[in-house]
Design an enzyme around this catalytic site. Structure first.
Site, mmCIF file in Angstrom:
data_model
loop_
_atom_site.group_PDB
_atom_site.id
_atom_site.type_symbol
_atom_site.label_atom_id
_atom_site.label_comp_id
_atom_site.label_asym_id
_atom_site.label_seq_id
_atom_site.Cartn_x
_atom_site.Cartn_y
_atom_site.Cartn_z
ATOM 1 N N HIS A 1 0.649 -1.308 -0.061
ATOM 2 C CA HIS A 1 0.041 0.118 -0.031
ATOM 3 C C HIS A 1 0.780 1.477 0.048
ATOM 4 O O HIS A 1 0.077 2.288 -0.102
ATOM 5 C CB HIS A 1 -0.779 -0.025 1.059
ATOM 6 C CG HIS A 1 -2.092 -0.743 1.037
ATOM 7 N ND1 HIS A 1 -3.310 -0.398 0.537
ATOM 8 C CD2 HIS A 1 -2.496 -2.021 1.363
ATOM 9 C CE1 HIS A 1 -4.170 -1.502 0.354
ATOM 10 N NE2 HIS A 1 -3.853 -2.379 0.987
ATOM 11 N N THR B 1 -8.714 6.324 -2.979
ATOM 12 C CA THR B 1 -9.978 6.146 -3.402
ATOM 13 C C THR B 1 -10.875 6.877 -3.112
ATOM 14 O O THR B 1 -11.988 6.953 -3.715
ATOM 15 C CB THR B 1 -10.266 4.673 -2.524
ATOM 16 O OG1 THR B 1 -10.364 4.989 -1.244
ATOM 17 C CG2 THR B 1 -9.600 3.466 -2.840
ATOM 18 N N LYS C 1 -14.611 8.156 -5.177
ATOM 19 C CA LYS C 1 -15.879 8.471 -4.616
ATOM 20 C C LYS C 1 -16.321 9.721 -5.137
ATOM 21 O O LYS C 1 -17.443 9.888 -5.547
ATOM 22 C CB LYS C 1 -15.786 8.543 -3.032
ATOM 23 C CG LYS C 1 -15.366 6.996 -2.288
ATOM 24 C CD LYS C 1 -14.918 7.325 -1.231
ATOM 25 C CE LYS C 1 -14.214 5.947 -0.573
ATOM 26 N NZ LYS C 1 -13.233 6.131 0.403
ATOM 27 N N LYS D 1 0.686 14.311 0.721
ATOM 28 C CA LYS D 1 -0.847 14.510 0.170
ATOM 29 C C LYS D 1 -0.983 16.138 -0.169
ATOM 30 O O LYS D 1 -1.862 16.696 -0.778
ATOM 31 C CB LYS D 1 -1.778 14.121 1.214
ATOM 32 C CG LYS D 1 -1.916 12.629 1.449
ATOM 33 C CD LYS D 1 -2.873 12.124 2.271
ATOM 34 C CE LYS D 1 -2.831 10.668 2.413
ATOM 35 N NZ LYS D 1 -3.383 9.924 0.968
ATOM 36 N N LYS E 1 -8.464 13.672 3.202
ATOM 37 C CA LYS E 1 -7.776 12.787 3.606
ATOM 38 C C LYS E 1 -6.892 12.815 4.900
ATOM 39 O O LYS E 1 -6.874 13.859 5.406
ATOM 40 C CB LYS E 1 -6.938 12.229 2.234
ATOM 41 C CG LYS E 1 -6.374 13.816 1.646
ATOM 42 C CD LYS E 1 -5.584 13.633 0.207
ATOM 43 C CE LYS E 1 -6.751 13.598 -0.773
ATOM 44 N NZ LYS E 1 -7.019 12.218 -1.277
ATOM 45 N N ARG E 2 -6.005 11.790 5.135
ATOM 46 C CA ARG E 2 -5.220 11.964 6.097
ATOM 47 C C ARG E 2 -4.253 13.037 5.884
ATOM 48 O O ARG E 2 -3.913 13.515 4.737
ATOM 49 C CB ARG E 2 -4.281 10.787 6.444
ATOM 50 C CG ARG E 2 -5.040 9.540 7.034
ATOM 51 C CD ARG E 2 -5.792 9.790 8.418
ATOM 52 N NE ARG E 2 -4.784 10.346 9.442
ATOM 53 C CZ ARG E 2 -4.348 9.187 10.289
ATOM 54 N NH1 ARG E 2 -4.847 8.110 10.543
ATOM 55 N NH2 ARG E 2 -3.418 9.769 11.467
#
Length: 859
Positions: free
Chosen positions: A378, A677, A681, A575, A569-570
């Site tokens: 992952h 993901t 969505k 990110k 997101k985290r």
């Protein structure tokens, strides 16, 4: 139980949700009152809203039980190959509404609660989120279980029943504050304890080598108590099982101390054993080598493998005796999927069971192990890869360390024979890393001990083969595959956005709910004015509803006609929430500079949790909230720009935010996001994506056509070239005036006037040691955002682009992840993008109700 819908029935239905029959509503009301009275021991005079929720949950659960029992009986009758999905995280969210949708009960329950004078939405809000995961990895596991049940696969999810899940996030004076998530304090109506299947798990001790084999002795025993949760498929009467283990101390735990007067302390010490399942580690993409974490990882695999082998041996309907002893058949009946390296100890544990307990020869046991296990990677971030210290393994799991050493010895012999004289390759490929403290590389263990290794997006899998696992790929290229992640369209479209689901169903029917390939039928409606209008209407209704939620919780007046620009997101440097912050500041400065210009209004929302020990991530949250405090209170800006940090982002909040989003931010540095993901969505719900060519964005751009996404920034090869040349943040800072202005505002205390140096650490990181090269993509990102603004001023074209606009090669954005969702092939079954080798499995499409239910049920 309702029968499966025929094609005739489907044609008669006027909506996705169907119409409730009068008899169904009457039965639901009767059962609701029965549970309120007999299960909860309350009457309507004293019952609370939570009591009503539990009564409704138990009523819905009643409709699962018969299907659940019958599904397990069917598996024992047919003896298919079974999939065991091992994960330390399952981010399930709420269960009530998802169950009602999958059982086609939502409309009937809604009517029944209305007739009882109750509000369905209020009751649904009483349910606690099952937050047993940090983010994408755990949510993927949850989507995976849903898809396997919908496909009728004989599948089981195995994990830990954490007493405290991912922490609740509070924002206090702009800072993240963690609160314990006591999600079980009121009980959990969806789980069933199975003490009859409790299993012992051993720790510590020592090994004894005898002529007849190895014995692991003087161990400390902890009991694993299973709790089963039903996982219903979508309207196919299949109900699979998620089994979560809870740690319990055995009755004799330390009670020898009773003889010396230590009884009270001995009983109190039981907590030390039960701490194993107390709390989820709140770390995402960071390895923390704590003994308790290793205990958790071994605890779940040891208990699970005992369960798997018990079921394998006795997997004959109606029999509790051992009927299968030939372990060479294990790979034909069992597929074990390791969700990242957290369950990696399954490999040495399976070897221990086969060699020490079942007395198989090593070579035969190893062949069985490799053909049974498969591994999903992952992440490529070095700090996330698990490397356990050898002394800790020696102390906690001495027999397993011996097995790992033997696996490594044989593995290195093979490497040496294939690459004679290549000492450096031996060092790189060893399971045991030398130098300083010896450590076991769990990713290497997973690769060597599995027959299949997959990344979770094509670009991620390519990076694994080219860099992180290059040596292993060169040696065993057949092992390496790509399985792009996916999401369940039941929760992430039908449940969270029923309005959009109905608009689609009216045009193309309902088969897309099970088979998203059907969404290709939307392409013929590319210029259908009515469809475009209906989609826009649904989006606006979702935005109005979410606006009410935001205003209620954040006391910020929202312009529902503004663009809802969302990044959730985290919170992590890779990110790049900081890149988003720089755009917000730049846009704010532009509005301030030309207040009379016609600006595209935006409501920018950023949400996510920071690991409690991750200082930079917490500072990023503080910067976002500080920017919001300035922007939201500036009368010159007004409602043209608002900034909101979405507190305590979780599955339930995602179900509100995703349908309302206009723009989805997927802006990680190319080559760092495994898949993502959230992007799927958002796009499935009609949001446009602004993003880098990273993770699943690459395939989304191919499926939808790159012109239907806003792509910007460096590609992977550009990042690699910059790494070789060297990244100099000052070059960008000195060259781009708007970037310099934004950074000077952060550094000078514009957003923190009472503490001018508050964001010094962030400024230092961005200027001097930014691994993720925020400045390098800033200019292109800002230009791309200008294109977003321009398109949003044309609502019709925006809606067409977000729904049915064809690309140069005719494709439909709604179908961008068709290749990533559940597609069934008879010999290779893809579920949420994973490929499991299930050659003997055939999909169970429905369960015949006329078969008499035998008396013995085997879970």
């Amino acid at each position: 139980m309702s029968r499966p819908l025929s094609d005739h029935d489907r044609r008669k239905q006027i909506s996705v949700r169907g119409l409730a029959g009068v008899e169904n509503v009457s039965d639901l009301k009767t059962n609701f009152n029965r549970h309120l009275h007999f299960t909860l021991v309350k009457d309507r005079n004293v019952a609370t809203k939570r009591d009503y929720y539990f009564a409704l949950a138990n009523t819905v659960r009643d409709h699962l039980v018969g299907r659940w029992i019958r599904t397990q009986q069917h598996y024992y009758e047919k003896d298919p190959k079974r999939v065991y999905y091992l994960s330390l995280e399952f981010y399930m969210g709420r269960t009530l509404q998802n169950t009602m949708v999958n059982l086609a009960m939502e409309n009937a329950c809604d009517e029944a609660t209305y007739q009882l004078g109750l509000d369905m939405e209020e009751l649904e809000e009483m349910e606690e989120d099952a937050g047993l995961g940090n983010g994408g990895l755990g949510r993927l596991a949850a989507c995976f279980l849903d898809s396997m049940a919908t496909l009728g696969l004989a599948a089981y999810g195995y994990g830990i029943r954490y007493e405290f899940g991912i922490f609740n996030q509070k924002i206090v004076n702009g800072w993240q504050v963690e609160e314990a998530d006591d999600w079980l304090r009121y009980g959990n109506p969806w789980e069933k304890a199975r003490p009859e299947y409790m299993r012992p798990v051993h720790f510590y001790g020592r090994t004894e080598h005898h002529p007849d084999g190895v014995k692991w002795v003087d161990t400390q025993v902890v009991l694993a108590l299973p709790y089963d949760t039903p996982v219903p498929g979508y309207r196919n009467n299949v109900v699979n099982t998620m089994r979560l283990w809870s740690a319990k101390a055995p009755c004799e735990f330390n009670l020898k101390d009773f003889n010396i007067g230590g009884y009270i302390q001995a009983v109190l010490d039981r907590n030390l054993a039960e701490n194993i399942s107390r709390v989820l580690y709140p770390n995402d993409n960071f390895f923390e080598g704590k003994e308790l974490r290793l205990k958790q990882e071994y605890f779940v695999v040891a208990a699970t493998l005992q369960d798997i082998i018990r079921r394998f041996k006795a997997s004959k309907f109606g029999s509790r005796e051992i009927v299968r002893t030939d372990f060479s058949k294990l790979p034909e009946k069992v597929a074990i999927q390791l969700n990242d390296t957290h369950p990696a100890m399954a490999i040495p544990e399976l070897m221990r069971v086969l060699v020490d307990e079942e007395k198989l020869q090593w070579e035969k046991a190893w062949d069985i192990c490799v053909r049974t296990c498969a591994y999903t990677n992952h992440t490529v971030l070095p700090e996330a890869l698990e490397r356990w210290p050898v002394p800790l393994l020696q102390h906690l799991l001495p027999r397993h360390l011996e097995i790992i050493f033997e696996i490594n010895r044989r593995h290195l012999e093979r490497v040496a024979s294939l690459y004679p004289g290549d000492v450096d390759r031996l060092r790189r490929m060893s399971l045991v890393e030398e130098g300083g403290q010896k450590r076991v590389n769990m990713a290497h263990l997973c690769i060597v001990g599995s027959h299949a290794v997959n990344g979770v997006a094509r670009i991620h899998s390519d990076i694994l083969k080219a860099t992180v696992f290059k040596d292993f790929y060169e040696m065993d290229p057949h092992k390496f595959q790509n399985k792009t992640n996916g999401i369940t369209p039941r929760r992430w479209l039908v449940m969270c956005n029923p309005g959009l689901a109905e608009v689609i169903a009216e045009k193309i029917g309902e088969e897309f709910i099970r088979d998203l390939d059907q969404l290709k039928k939307l392409e013929k409606f590319v210029n259908d004015e009515a469809l475009i209008r209906d989609i826009a209407k649904v989006k606006q209704e979702n935005k109005l509803k979410f606006s009410v939620h935001l205003e209620e919780h954040y006391k910020v007046k929202i312009n529902p006609n503004s663009m809802f620009d969302i990044q959730v997101k985290r919170i992590h440097e890779y990110k790049r929430q900081l890149l988003n912050c720089l755009h917000i500041i730049t846009y704010y400065n532009r509005i301030k500079k030309e207040p009379n210009k016609q600006w595209t209004p935006r409501t920018i929302m950023i949400g996510g949790k920071a690991a409690p020990g991750y200082h930079t991530a917490k500072m990023i949250i503080r910067l976002i909230t500080a920017i919001g405090e300035v922007v939201n209170n500036d009368p010159v800006v007004g409602d043209r720009l608002k900034v909101i940090f979405l507190e305590n982002y979780r599955v339930t909040l995602a179900e509100k935010a995703v349908p309302a989003a206009d723009l989805s931010e997927q802006i990680s540095t190319a080559g760092t996001e495994a898949s993502g993901t959230g992007n799927m969505k958002f796009m499935l719900n009609g949001a446009l994506t602004i993003g880098t060519m990273d993770g699943a964005n690459v395939e989304m751009a191919e499926e939808a056509g790159e012109r239907n996404l806003f792509i910007f920034g460096m590609r992977v090869e550009d990042v690699e070239a910059m790494d070789k040349k060297g990244y100099n943040a000052s070059e960008y800072y000195n060259r781009i005036p708007e970037l310099k202005q934004a950074m000077d505002q952060i550094a000078g205390g514009f957003f923190s006037p009472k503490q001018p140096d508050l964001f010094k650490d962030i400024v230092d990181m961005l200027m001097h040691h930014d691994r993720f090269k925020v400045f390098a993509d800033y200019e292109d990102y800002i230009k791309c955002q200008e294109k977003v603004n321009a398109l949003y001023k044309n609502p019709k074209e925006w809606t067409k682009k977000s729904s049915v606009q064809p690309s140069a090669q005719p494709r439909c954005p709604f179908t961008h992840i068709l290749s990533m969702f559940n597609q069934v092939l008879p010999t290779k079954t893809r579920v949420c993008g994973f490929l499991l080798h299930l050659k003997s499995t055939r999909c169970l499409t429905r369960i015949q109700h006329h078969i008499a239910q035998p008396t013995i049920t085997c879970f």
